[in-house]
Design an enzyme around this catalytic site. Structure first.
Site, mmCIF file in Angstrom:
data_model
loop_
_atom_site.group_PDB
_atom_site.id
_atom_site.type_symbol
_atom_site.label_atom_id
_atom_site.label_comp_id
_atom_site.label_asym_id
_atom_site.label_seq_id
_atom_site.Cartn_x
_atom_site.Cartn_y
_atom_site.Cartn_z
ATOM 1 N N SER A 120 0.929 -1.262 0.007
ATOM 2 C CA SER A 120 -0.002 -0.068 -0.120
ATOM 3 C C SER A 120 0.967 1.189 0.095
ATOM 4 C CB SER A 120 -1.010 0.030 1.258
ATOM 5 O OG SER A 120 -1.853 0.789 1.066
ATOM 6 N N HIS A 122 -7.415 -5.605 -1.182
ATOM 7 C CA HIS A 122 -6.383 -4.747 -0.545
ATOM 8 C C HIS A 122 -6.079 -5.628 0.686
ATOM 9 C CE1 HIS A 122 -3.951 -1.442 -0.799
ATOM 10 N NE2 HIS A 122 -3.975 -0.992 0.522
#
Length: 663
Positions: free
Chosen positions: A523, A636
Site C-alpha cells: 500500500s 487490498h
C-alpha cells in the site's frame, strides 16, 4: 539430554496457527466468550467458532462446523449469546442459550444481518443490514438463481462512491438499521432511503438508540460521520455532533446522563488523531475530554495476523464517571483509564500490542500479542494490575518453533527528528556472521508498526534474513505533528527517514550485510518501495505490494482516490496535476535498476491493479529485471485476511525473490 533443535516459521505454518479475538465478559463477570479462528486446510477457508470460559476455569468450544461465527454478545441476563454466522449461506444473527442446545436463527434478511446489540431488557436486538432502494428488511433470503440472474444485468452508477475495497461494487445498496424481537422473530425497520447508517448503542432505559452516519442531502460528496440519537417511539432523531468531522463508537453511560464518542474534526484530514468526546444529555453540550492527549485513541497497529477485531471505543464503569479505552503510543497499544473530569493514565501499557478489550467492574479480558506471541487472552485486574493467561491456543504448535524477537532502537533523521525502529535477527543467528537484510515499510501511511506478531517477518527471519522495520514520519503513535508531517511530502522526508533507518542498521548492527539489502512494503509501503527503487540503486532486490505508482490515475480508479489524493498530497487532480505527477513513482521508473517483484490483487479497489500494471509494463519495456504476480479475487486485504492459499503463495513469492537476489 540432547536438546531438540527447533525450526523457524515457514509460510505454510499459517495453516497451523490460530487467532483469538472479540472477547466479551458476561454480565456477572464470571465468564467470557470469544472467537477462535483457524484455517480449514482442505478447503483453504477460515473457520471461526465461539468458545466460552470461566475467568477462573477451563475454556469450552460452543459452536462447530465449517462456518464463520463471530460478534458474540451476551444478553443482559447472561442467559443467551447472540452472534453472527454464515451457516445459512449468508451472515445472519443467531441466539445460543447458555444451558445448551443448537443455535437458533433469528434473522432472515435478504442481504444478511450483522452487529447485534441487545436492548437493556433483553427482548430485542438492534442490528445492521444492507438494503437496495426497492428492498425491505422483511424480504427473505433470495435463492441463488435469482441472484445470478440479477448479476447479468448492467450496473448503473450515479454516485461517486459506488465501490468499496471491503464490499466490492455497492450495487445501490445502503446500510440500514432494524430491530428483531428475540421471542417472536418480528422485525422492525428503523431507517430507509439512500444513506448509510451504523448502529451505535441503546440508552439505559431502552427508549432510544444512537447511530452513526451522514444523512445530509449532499452526503455522497461529504467525508464526515456524525452521531445521532433516535427515539424508538416515533423514529425521530437529533444530531449530537457538529457535522464537520468523523465521530463514532457512541457509548451511553449507565446513568443515562452522558454519551461518550471517539472522533475528530478533521483538522489534519485523514491524519487527525481521534479523541474522546463527551455529550451531556441535559445541556446538549459536546466537549473533548482528551484535547491535551497527543496520542491515538484506539488501535492502529499494522500487522498481518489478527483476524476479526472489534473497536471497543469507550467502556464505561458503573459509576458513570470513569471509563477504559485502548490507546496507541510509541510502538505499543495499551489500556488507559479516563474520567469525565479529564483524568487519563495508563492501566496496562508495556511493550506489546493489546488488540482486544472488554471490561466489567474494573476486571478485564484483554487480547495481547508480542513479536514472539501470536496472540492470546488474559484476565486483568485493572485495580491491582494482576494479570493471568486465559488461553494458549498455539502452545502445542509453537513448542517446536523458534521465533525471532524484535529489538527496538531509535535514530535521528537528517533533520534531527527521532524515529523509532526494530531489528529482528535471523533464526539460527551466529555471532560474527553477516546476513542479508530486508527493510520493511508499513502501509497507511497513518498506521504503526508495533511490538506485535508479524507472520511475514518471521518467515523472512527463518530463511536467514535480518528484518528492519520502522515508523517513519506519517506513522501514528508519535503525536499529531509527526503523523501529519508526511502530507504533501510523499517521497520527501519520509523517504529520508527510511534511508536513515537503513544507514543506522548498517552502522550499528555488525551482522547486517550492506552489500545485500532488500526493501519491501504494501500500500503506502508499496508506494515507498516504488519510490525508493526510482531514487537509489542501493538495494539489490525489492518487492512492491498492492502499491501506488501513478497518483494521476489513482485519483479516478481507487475507491478513495478522489479525496485521499487531495488529503495526502495536498494537490488536486483538476487544479494541479503536475504535483500529483511529481509525487508519482512512475515518473522516475526510468531510473530503476533494482530487480523488482510486483505483487497485486486482481480485486483491489483501494490501490487498483492498474497501478501495478503501469509500473510493470514501464519496467518490462525497458527490459529491466522484474516479475508480476497477480492474485485472482484478492482485494487490498490479501496479506491480512485474504484467501489462505493466496496468503501463503504471496509469502513464498516474497521469500523466493529475496533468496534469488540476496542469498
Amino acid at each position: 539430554m540432547t536438546e531438540i533443535k527447533r525450526r523457524g516459521i515457514v509460510a505454510e505454518d499459517l495453516y497451523e496457527l490460530k487467532t483469538v479475538n472479540d472477547p466479551q465478559l458476561s454480565p456477572d463477570g464470571s465468564k467470557f466468550v470469544f472467537v477462535e479462528t483457524e484455517i480449514n486446510k482442505d478447503k483453504h477457508e477460515y473457520n471461526s467458532h465461539l468458545y466460552v470460559g470461566a475467568v477462573e476455569g477451563k475454556v469450552t468450544q460452543w459452536t462447530f462446523g465449517d462456518v464463520r461465527d463471530g460478534s458474540p454478545r451476551w444478553s443482559p441476563t447472561g442467559e443467551s449469546i447472540a452472534f453472527v454466522s454464515n451457516r445459512s449461506g449468508k451472515q445472519q444473527i443467531y441466539c445460543l442459550h447458555t444451558d445448551g442446545g443448537e443455535p437458533k436463527q433469528i434473522t432472515y434478511c435478504a442481504n444478511g444481518a450483522r452487529n447485534p446489540i441487545w436492548s437493556p431488557d433483553g427482548s430485542k436486538i438492534l442490528f445492521t443490514t444492507s438494503l437496495a432502494h426497492d428492498e425491505s428488511v422483511t424480504d427473505k433470503e433470495k435463492k441463488k438463481k435469482e441472484e445470478d440472474e440479477k448479476h447479468l444485468e448492467p450496473m448503473i452508477v450515479e454516485r461517486i462512491r459506488y465501490k468499496s475495497d471491503a464490499a466490492g461494487f455497492l450495487d445501490n445498496k445502503n446500510q440500514h438499521l432494524a430491530l428483531v424481537d428475540v421471542a417472536t422473530g418480528a422485525v422492525e425497520q428503523l431507517t430507509s432511503g439512500e444513506h448509510d447508517y451504523t448502529a451505535g448503542c441503546w440508552s439505559p432505559d431502552g427508549s432510544k438508540i444512537t447511530f452513526v452516519g451522514d444523512i445530509n442531502e449532499d452526503s455522497d460528496y461529504n467525508l464526515i460521520s456524525d452521531v445521532y440519537v433516535m427515539s424508538l417511539k416515533d423514529k425521530s432523531y437529533e444530531k449530537i455532533t457538529n457535522g464537520s468531522g468523523n465521530f463514532g463508537t457512541p457509548s451511553w453511560s449507565p446513568d443515562g446522563q452522558y454519551i461518550a464518542l471517539v472522533g475528530h474534526e478533521q483538522e489534519f484530514a485523514g491524519a487527525t488523531l481521534p479523541k474522546i468526546w463527551l455529550y451531556t444529555i441535559e445541556s446538549a453540550e459536546l466537549t473533548c475530554l482528551t484535547s491535551e492527549l497527543d496520542a491515538y485513541v484506539g488501535d492502529c497497529v499494522a500487522a498481518d495476523f489478527q483476524l476479526g477485531g472489534s473497536n471497543p471505543g469507550v467502556i464505561w464503569n458503573e459509576d458513570s464517571r470513569s471509563f477504559y479505552f485502548l490507546l496507541t503510543n510509541h510502538g505499543s497499544t495499551g489500556v488507559y483509564y479516563g474520567s469525565i473530569e479529564g483524568e487519563v493514565y495508563p492501566s496496562l501499557f508495556e511493550n506489546q500490542h493489546v488488540f482486544a478489550l472488554t471490561v466489567n467492574n474494573h476486571k478485564a479480558v484483554v487480547g495481547i500479542s508480542k513479536p514472539t506471541e501470536p496472540g492470546d487472552l488474559y484476565y486483568l485486574d485493572l485495580s491491582t494490575g494482576e494479570i493471568n493467561r486465559l488461553t494458549n491456543v498455539n502452545e502445542k504448535f509453537l513448542q517446536d518453533i523458534e521465533l525471532s524477537d524484535a529489538q527496538s532502537f531509535t535514530f535521528n533523521a537528517p533533520d534531527g527528528w527521532e524515529i523509532n525502529g526494530w531489528v529482528m535477527k535471523p533464526v539460527g543467528y551466529e555471532e560474527g556472521k553477516k546476513y542479508p537484510t530486508i527493510i520493511e515499510v508499513h502501509g497507511g501511511p497513518h498506521a504503526m508498526y508495533a511490538n506485535t506478531y508479524f507472520h511475514e517477518f518471521q518467515v523472512l527471519t527463518s530463511k536467514g534474513f535480518v528484518v528492519i522495520f520502522t515508523n517513519p514520519r506519517g506513522s501514528h503513535g508519535y503525536g499529531q505533528q509527526f503523523v501529519d508531517a508526511v502530507r504533501g511530502d510523499y517521497g520527501g522526508k519520509d523517504y529520508l527517514d527510511v534511508m536513515a533507518a537503513t544507514d543506522y542498521a548498517v552502522d550499528h548492527f555488525d551482522f547486517v550485510d550492506e552489500t545485500k539489502l532488500g526493501v519491501t512494503g504494501g500500500s503506502y509501503g508499496g508506494f515507498m518501495t516504488n519510490w525508493i527503487v526510482g531514487h537509489t540503486n542501493r538495494f539489490k532486490a525489492a518487492v512492491t505490494q498492492r502499491s501506488i505508482s501513478n497518483w494521476l490515475s489513482f485519483y479516478g480508479v481507487s475507491d478513495i482516490g478522489y479525496f485521499f489524493t487531495e488529503w495526502e498530497l495536498k494537490g488536486n487532480f483538476l487544479e494541479d496535476p503536475e504535483k500529483l505527477w511529481n509525487h508519482s513513482p512512475l515518473k522516475y521508473v526510468g531510473n530503476v535498476e533494482t530487480p523488482l517483484l510486483i505483487i497485486h490483487g486482481e480485486r483491489d479497489f483501494r490501490c487498483p491493479i492498474e497501478q501495478a500494471e503501469q509500473f510493470y509494463v514501464a519496467l518490462k519495456h525497458q527490459k529491466k529485471p522484474t516479475k508480476f504476480v497477480r492474485f485472482p479475487g484478492a482485494n487490498h486485504e490479501l496479506s491480512r485476511s485474504g484467501n489462505p492459499k493466496l496468503r501463503v503463495a504471496r509469502l513464498d513469492h516474497i521469500k523466493d525473490w529475496f533468496v534469488e537476489y540476496l542469498v
